[in-house]
Scaffold this motif. Structure first.
Motif, PDB file in Angstrom:
ATOM      1  N   GLY A 270     -47.682  10.717 -30.086  1.00 47.27           N
ATOM      2  CA  GLY A 270     -46.851   9.500 -29.774  1.00 47.27           C
ATOM      3  C   GLY A 270     -45.584   9.282 -30.626  1.00 47.27           C
ATOM      4  O   GLY A 270     -44.579   8.692 -30.145  1.00 47.27           O
ATOM      5  N   ARG A 271     -45.893   9.345 -31.997  1.00 49.91           N
ATOM      6  CA  ARG A 271     -44.847   9.122 -32.776  1.00 49.91           C
ATOM      7  C   ARG A 271     -43.601  10.336 -32.677  1.00 49.91           C
ATOM      8  O   ARG A 271     -42.394   9.669 -32.895  1.00 49.91           O
ATOM      9  CB  ARG A 271     -45.592   9.071 -34.517  1.00 49.91           C
ATOM     10  CG  ARG A 271     -46.350   7.898 -34.583  1.00 49.91           C
ATOM     11  CD  ARG A 271     -47.054   7.954 -36.037  1.00 49.91           C
ATOM     12  NE  ARG A 271     -47.838   7.017 -36.100  1.00 49.91           N
ATOM     13  CZ  ARG A 271     -48.815   6.811 -37.071  1.00 49.91           C
ATOM     14  NH1 ARG A 271     -49.209   8.163 -37.612  1.00 49.91           N
ATOM     15  NH2 ARG A 271     -49.555   5.921 -37.136  1.00 49.91           N
ATOM     16  N   LEU A 272     -44.060  11.321 -32.837  1.00 52.59           N
ATOM     17  CA  LEU A 272     -42.933  12.514 -32.761  1.00 52.59           C
ATOM     18  C   LEU A 272     -42.474  12.899 -31.215  1.00 52.59           C
ATOM     19  O   LEU A 272     -41.584  13.543 -31.250  1.00 52.59           O
ATOM     20  CB  LEU A 272     -43.510  13.760 -33.670  1.00 52.59           C
ATOM     21  CG  LEU A 272     -44.008  13.382 -34.996  1.00 52.59           C
ATOM     22  CD1 LEU A 272     -44.633  14.567 -35.764  1.00 52.59           C
ATOM     23  CD2 LEU A 272     -42.664  12.838 -35.777  1.00 52.59           C
ATOM     24  N   GLY A 273     -43.302  12.571 -30.312  1.00 51.69           N
ATOM     25  CA  GLY A 273     -42.792  12.798 -28.851  1.00 51.69           C
ATOM     26  C   GLY A 273     -42.635  14.581 -28.589  1.00 51.69           C
ATOM     27  O   GLY A 273     -41.861  14.767 -27.605  1.00 51.69           O
ATOM     28  N   GLU A 274     -43.605  15.152 -28.983  1.00 56.21           N
ATOM     29  CA  GLU A 274     -43.840  16.775 -28.765  1.00 56.21           C
ATOM     30  C   GLU A 274     -45.378  16.880 -28.448  1.00 56.21           C
ATOM     31  O   GLU A 274     -46.131  16.313 -29.065  1.00 56.21           O
ATOM     32  CB  GLU A 274     -43.391  17.527 -29.812  1.00 56.21           C
ATOM     33  CG  GLU A 274     -41.735  17.940 -29.814  1.00 56.21           C
ATOM     34  CD  GLU A 274     -41.471  19.094 -30.681  1.00 56.21           C
ATOM     35  OE1 GLU A 274     -40.333  19.350 -30.954  1.00 56.21           O
ATOM     36  OE2 GLU A 274     -42.516  19.836 -31.090  1.00 56.21           O
ATOM     37  N   ASN A 275     -45.347  18.065 -27.655  1.00 61.74           N
ATOM     38  CA  ASN A 275     -47.003  18.468 -27.541  1.00 61.74           C
ATOM     39  C   ASN A 275     -47.307  19.296 -28.860  1.00 61.74           C
ATOM     40  O   ASN A 275     -46.510  19.826 -29.640  1.00 61.74           O
ATOM     41  CB  ASN A 275     -47.016  19.237 -26.321  1.00 61.74           C
ATOM     42  CG  ASN A 275     -48.493  19.703 -25.949  1.00 61.74           C
ATOM     43  OD1 ASN A 275     -49.245  18.800 -26.179  1.00 61.74           O
ATOM     44  ND2 ASN A 275     -48.512  20.617 -25.459  1.00 61.74           N
ATOM     45  N   MET A 276     -48.633  18.736 -29.141  1.00 63.01           N
ATOM     46  CA  MET A 276     -49.120  19.525 -30.482  1.00 63.01           C
ATOM     47  C   MET A 276     -50.591  19.715 -29.875  1.00 63.01           C
ATOM     48  O   MET A 276     -51.405  19.484 -29.234  1.00 63.01           O
ATOM     49  CB  MET A 276     -49.197  18.438 -31.519  1.00 63.01           C
ATOM     50  CG  MET A 276     -47.688  18.032 -32.012  1.00 63.01           C
ATOM     51  SD  MET A 276     -48.087  16.676 -33.189  1.00 63.01           S
ATOM     52  CE  MET A 276     -46.287  16.093 -33.053  1.00 63.01           C
ATOM     53  N   THR A 277     -51.129  20.753 -30.981  1.00 64.37           N
ATOM     54  CA  THR A 277     -52.545  21.230 -30.621  1.00 64.37           C
ATOM     55  C   THR A 277     -53.194  21.701 -32.010  1.00 64.37           C
ATOM     56  O   THR A 277     -52.310  22.199 -32.689  1.00 64.37           O
ATOM     57  CB  THR A 277     -52.723  22.528 -29.721  1.00 64.37           C
ATOM     58  OG1 THR A 277     -51.623  23.730 -30.367  1.00 64.37           O
ATOM     59  CG2 THR A 277     -52.254  22.277 -28.387  1.00 64.37           C
ATOM     60  N   LEU A 278     -54.393  21.249 -31.996  1.00 71.55           N
ATOM     61  CA  LEU A 278     -55.298  21.703 -33.283  1.00 71.55           C
ATOM     62  C   LEU A 278     -55.953  23.031 -32.904  1.00 71.55           C
ATOM     63  O   LEU A 278     -56.925  23.082 -32.149  1.00 71.55           O
ATOM     64  CB  LEU A 278     -56.435  20.681 -33.601  1.00 71.55           C
ATOM     65  CG  LEU A 278     -55.824  18.982 -33.712  1.00 71.55           C
ATOM     66  CD1 LEU A 278     -57.206  18.307 -34.106  1.00 71.55           C
ATOM     67  CD2 LEU A 278     -54.949  19.061 -34.861  1.00 71.55           C
ATOM     68  N   LYS A 279     -55.327  24.089 -33.263  1.00 69.53           N
ATOM     69  CA  LYS A 279     -55.455  25.545 -32.896  1.00 69.53           C
ATOM     70  C   LYS A 279     -56.892  26.126 -33.249  1.00 69.53           C
ATOM     71  O   LYS A 279     -57.892  26.279 -32.697  1.00 69.53           O
ATOM     72  CB  LYS A 279     -54.436  26.540 -33.044  1.00 69.53           C
ATOM     73  CG  LYS A 279     -54.670  27.806 -32.565  1.00 69.53           C
ATOM     74  CD  LYS A 279     -53.406  28.575 -32.571  1.00 69.53           C
ATOM     75  CE  LYS A 279     -53.635  30.063 -31.827  1.00 69.53           C
ATOM     76  NZ  LYS A 279     -52.653  30.953 -32.011  1.00 69.53           N
TER      77      LYS A 279
END
Length: 404
Positions: A270-279
């Motif tokens: 929400g803060r950075l506006g990119e998709n992220m994953t805990l791989k």
């Protein structure tokens, strides 16, 4: 001709630091706001002399709306307002009574609109609607983090803000789901006899260099470390384990943090506006007589991250030693460098024949820092035995997945 004296707006010495270009024109505006049943008349003096103290900021209006929506009662409390502007938050806190109105953000036609009182109009009329983008919604939530020092109530406000930000984060995460996450960071954390290696991915290298993203990687490393330390192992030899994405997401966020790692992932999205994953994550615990060497390549330094080391590649090398060796740290680092650079698939044996550049057995590979000997030949005189290793490369497997 009489000297009219210096123009207050052009004085070199101002009451507040001059913000060049912030208020190019100088003018006054009488404004009327209505919160909690109170009508507040405030004159805003826009001009470079007053700078940031000239006007009523959106952050102040958002916090006043919070007072309404949450029925915050300041009677009998001591409050300090820390902020800039005209002091509307402190004024409202002093006047707070028992009559409340509701709603901070109004949903209309599937979109959010700030609930703002009219300026210069009837106190109960709303100002014209102004559409909120997702980024503005998150900004408004962050702007509410004006710290109020009070005997009670501040924790309730912080909890409410956290829940709202988390809700916005989950909404953003759902929209971005499926976008490729090839970039990111490897995080390394060592405490006592335990070492963890984690990988968190994002879409761009630009975001991976953002402190908020790096703090997320730190939190994942701390959560993995707490999980590992809570395992009640009676160690006679080393112990190694792995966590996949779903297992990692369910872990508690770590000491002094609420929620799961998945919750903190949503906040970061929400803060950075990119998709992220805990791989993924790996952990190693060793008893006496063992040592874990480590190395991270492409290190990103940040004083606020304490003991967590971040980079693009990471390696752990588990060694067994029968004697005290003052150079274990340096030796472990060199072995880690070899694992990162040569990418072996197995440890192999000292009895294996030396191999070439294509060799995948670690001990038979040419030693990275001296290719004239094998790694086994380098290690043998050091009084240690290499028994296992872990190697992480940020984003590995993503290209293969795309090809498939």
């Amino acid at each position: 001709m009489a000297d009219p004296g210096p123009d207050p707006e052009s004085e070199s010495e101002s009451v507040f630091p001059r913000e060049v270009g912030l208020f190019a024109d100088s003018y006054s505006e009488k404004s009327r706001f209505c919160f909690c049943g109170h009508v507040l008349n405030i004159t805003q003096n826009f001009g470079s002399r007053l700078g940031v103290a000239a006007c009523v900021w959106d952050a102040a209006l958002s916090l006043c709306n919070y007072f309404e929506s949450q029925n915050v009662d300041f009677r009998g409390k001591k409050v300090i307002e820390l902020g800039a502007g005209t002091g509307i938050v402190g004024i409202l806190a002093a006047l707070q009574a028992s009559r409340w109105h509701h709603l901070r953000l109004v949903r209309s036609s599937g979109k959010f609109w700030p609930f703002r009182r009219a300026v210069g109009l009837s106190p109960y009329r709303c100002a014209p609607k102004r559409e909120c983008s997702a980024a503005r919604e998150m900004w408004m939530l962050r702007s509410l983090r004006v710290f109020l020092v009070a005997r009670t109530g501040s924790h309730t406000a912080e909890t409410w803000l956290h829940k709202q930000a988390q809700k916005e984060g989950w909404s953003k995460a759902a929209k971005l789901q499926g976008r490729k996450t090839k970039e990111g960071l490897i995080g390394l954390l060592q405490e006592g006899n335990t070492t963890v290696l984690v990988e968190v991915n994002c879409e761009t290298d630009f975001v991976s260099r953002n402190l908020k993203f790096q703090q997320l990687v730190q939190q994942v490393a701390l959560g993995t470390m707490m999980h590992c330390q809570n395992l009640k192992d009676q160690l006679s030899t080393y112990s190694k384990g792995f966590l996949n994405s779903s297992e990692l997401s369910r872990l508690p966020a770590g000491p002094d943090r609420e929620g799961s790692l998945k919750d903190h992932l949503a906040l970061a999205i929400g803060r950075l506006g990119e998709n992220m994953t805990l791989k993924r994550a790996a952990w190693v615990k060793v008893p006496s007589g063992f040592y874990v060497g480590s190395y991270v390549h492409g290190v990103m330094q940040s004083p606020s991250l304490h003991n967590v080391v971040l980079g693009k590649y990471g390696a752990l090398v588990i060694c067994e030693t029968s004697e005290q060796n003052a150079n274990l740290e340096d030796l472990g680092r060199r072995l880690g460098q070899h694992v990162v650079g040569m990418a072996p698939l197995s440890v192999g044996s000292l009895d294996d024949e030396p191999g070439g550049e294509a060799e995948t057995k670690m001990l038979s590979q040419p030693y990275l820092l001296d290719p004239s000997i094998t790694l086994g030949q380098y290690v043998q005189p050091q009084g240690v035995s290499v028994v296992d290793f872990v190697r992480f490369e940020c984003g590995e497997g993503e290209e293969a997945a795309e090809t498939e």
